[in-house]
Design an enzyme around this catalytic site. Sequence first.
Site, PDB file in Angstrom:
ATOM      1  N   CYS A 232      17.431   0.516   6.694  1.00 57.70           N
ATOM      2  CA  CYS A 232      17.965  -0.469   7.654  1.00 57.70           C
ATOM      3  C   CYS A 232      17.567  -1.846   7.130  1.00 57.70           C
ATOM      4  O   CYS A 232      16.829  -2.593   7.762  1.00 57.70           O
ATOM      5  CB  CYS A 232      17.389  -0.242   9.049  1.00 57.70           C
ATOM      6  SG  CYS A 232      17.560   1.441   9.685  1.00 57.70           S
ATOM      7  N   GLY A 237      14.146  -8.861   4.206  1.00 64.67           N
ATOM      8  CA  GLY A 237      12.765  -9.366   4.145  1.00 64.67           C
ATOM      9  C   GLY A 237      11.798  -8.353   3.556  1.00 64.67           C
ATOM     10  O   GLY A 237      11.016  -8.668   2.664  1.00 64.67           O
ATOM     11  N   LYS A 238      11.867  -7.119   4.038  1.00 64.33           N
ATOM     12  CA  LYS A 238      10.939  -6.084   3.557  1.00 64.33           C
ATOM     13  C   LYS A 238      11.397  -5.531   2.205  1.00 64.33           C
ATOM     14  O   LYS A 238      10.561  -5.159   1.377  1.00 64.33           O
ATOM     15  CB  LYS A 238      10.801  -4.972   4.605  1.00 64.33           C
ATOM     16  CG  LYS A 238      10.180  -5.483   5.901  1.00 64.33           C
ATOM     17  CD  LYS A 238      10.080  -4.419   6.959  1.00 64.33           C
ATOM     18  CE  LYS A 238       9.619  -4.998   8.282  1.00 64.33           C
ATOM     19  NZ  LYS A 238      10.609  -5.867   8.931  1.00 64.33           N
ATOM     20  N   ASP A 256      22.548  -0.669   4.830  1.00 63.64           N
ATOM     21  CA  ASP A 256      22.698  -1.221   6.183  1.00 63.64           C
ATOM     22  C   ASP A 256      24.119  -0.970   6.651  1.00 63.64           C
ATOM     23  O   ASP A 256      25.030  -0.830   5.821  1.00 63.64           O
ATOM     24  CB  ASP A 256      22.386  -2.721   6.219  1.00 63.64           C
ATOM     25  CG  ASP A 256      21.972  -3.162   7.621  1.00 63.64           C
ATOM     26  OD1 ASP A 256      20.756  -3.120   7.929  1.00 63.64           O
ATOM     27  OD2 ASP A 256      22.858  -3.509   8.428  1.00 63.64           O
ATOM     28  N   ASP A 301      13.051   0.931   8.953  1.00 65.63           N
ATOM     29  CA  ASP A 301      12.666  -0.193   9.807  1.00 65.63           C
ATOM     30  C   ASP A 301      13.683  -0.200  10.951  1.00 65.63           C
ATOM     31  O   ASP A 301      14.681  -0.902  10.910  1.00 65.63           O
ATOM     32  CB  ASP A 301      12.700  -1.489   8.989  1.00 65.63           C
ATOM     33  CG  ASP A 301      12.237  -2.690   9.785  1.00 65.63           C
ATOM     34  OD1 ASP A 301      11.533  -2.506  10.792  1.00 65.63           O
ATOM     35  OD2 ASP A 301      12.590  -3.826   9.409  1.00 65.63           O
ATOM     36  N   CYS A 354       9.522  -3.355  15.434  1.00 67.87           N
ATOM     37  CA  CYS A 354       8.835  -4.563  15.911  1.00 67.87           C
ATOM     38  C   CYS A 354       8.767  -4.519  17.432  1.00 67.87           C
ATOM     39  O   CYS A 354       9.088  -5.483  18.123  1.00 67.87           O
ATOM     40  CB  CYS A 354       9.504  -5.837  15.399  1.00 67.87           C
ATOM     41  SG  CYS A 354      11.263  -5.960  15.740  1.00 67.87           S
TER      42      CYS A 354
END
Length: 404
Positions: A232, A237-238, A256, A301, A354
């Site tokens: 995902c 960023g990751k 994605d 994620d 998150c």
Amino acid sequence: MRLHRNLCFAVIDGLTLIFNEGNYADKVIQQLLKRDKRWGARDRAFVAETTYDIVRWKRLYAEIGDVKEPFDRDNLWRMFAVWATLKGIKLPDWKYFENTPTRKIKGRFDELSKIRKFKESIPDWMDELGEKELGNTVWTKEIAALNEQADVILRVNTLKTTKEALQAELFDLDVETEFLKDYPNALKLKERSNVFTTDAFKNGFFEVQDASSQLVAEFLNVEPGMRVVDTCAGAGGKTLHIASLMENKGQIIALDIYANKLHELKRRAKRNGAHNIETRAIESTKVIKKLYDKADRVLIDAPCSGLGVLRRNPDAKWKLQPDFIEKIKATQQEILQQYSRMVKVDGQLVYATCSVLPSENQNQVDEFLTSETGKNFTFVKDNKVLAHKSGYDGFYMALLERKQ
């Protein structure tokens, strides 16, 4: 502090778009800051921070100001007057502030501050859910921490520079930073600054990434030469962090469902000098099935409520609905069941969100491990990151290993 009419008007215009039109706060503020080229750094900071402040404390300020949604411009000026009064700012002699009951505002604030849902400015359902899942004491501390302004944290791109070299380069630009213990690639800004205009950013020496988010790639135990799938990936960023940990060796497949996010990832990867990333949009289940049993490491994620990142997305408090959380939990389990099948025997998987809710985190992992697919995996460890303990975003990550 003296209030300037054009800056206050910008804030009111922004709040109209966020509260009444449903626009995202970060996008609205980006547009507002382009309104007047003559604005200096202090003016821009006032517009951004005041808008975010009133968004964050919407319920509290509306209750004190005795105004109801949808807010007309008079209502918004009234909320602005509440904000200014509580900040100790003298209201100018403008018609919008006529008959502002300063003493009554302070009295109402003291009264409402005894009730958590008003004090922390959250919907009833969110307050009830947080208390149910985390318990009264932990939720009270956590929601208070999630209402604080987020620090600006950089992740140093070790493909291009070192933490020490970047710190020195930024210091020459009067941008002071400090190292963070236990976050090997992080630099924290001592004062907020627009770092995106620096050559260091344009040259790909860093990304802005919260400290908690930086823990996820580290948790995945990647090594140079591996095949890693970020399922995902979003704008990456990751993914970019994983690329730096792999020293550009091996292969990262970034997946994605949104192709436009992967285009942004490609652009960022080029700036970062990350050459081992291949993007694939998930247009059908074939994309997933082709990778079954092929990956040394898989990162999920997962999409989530985002309750751990309210500090940087305060408008999410007003956009989020309880039925969305129920739907997203079903999606999280489906993703775990399907994407986990990409992991090779002896390979590892990280499930991350998150969110601070156990129902999106450890409960999802427990449910997966007792399922038909999950019985092939063992639980290695997890990390429940709470904002009131870490000082950064709320996050969750669990490391699982596939058995024979």
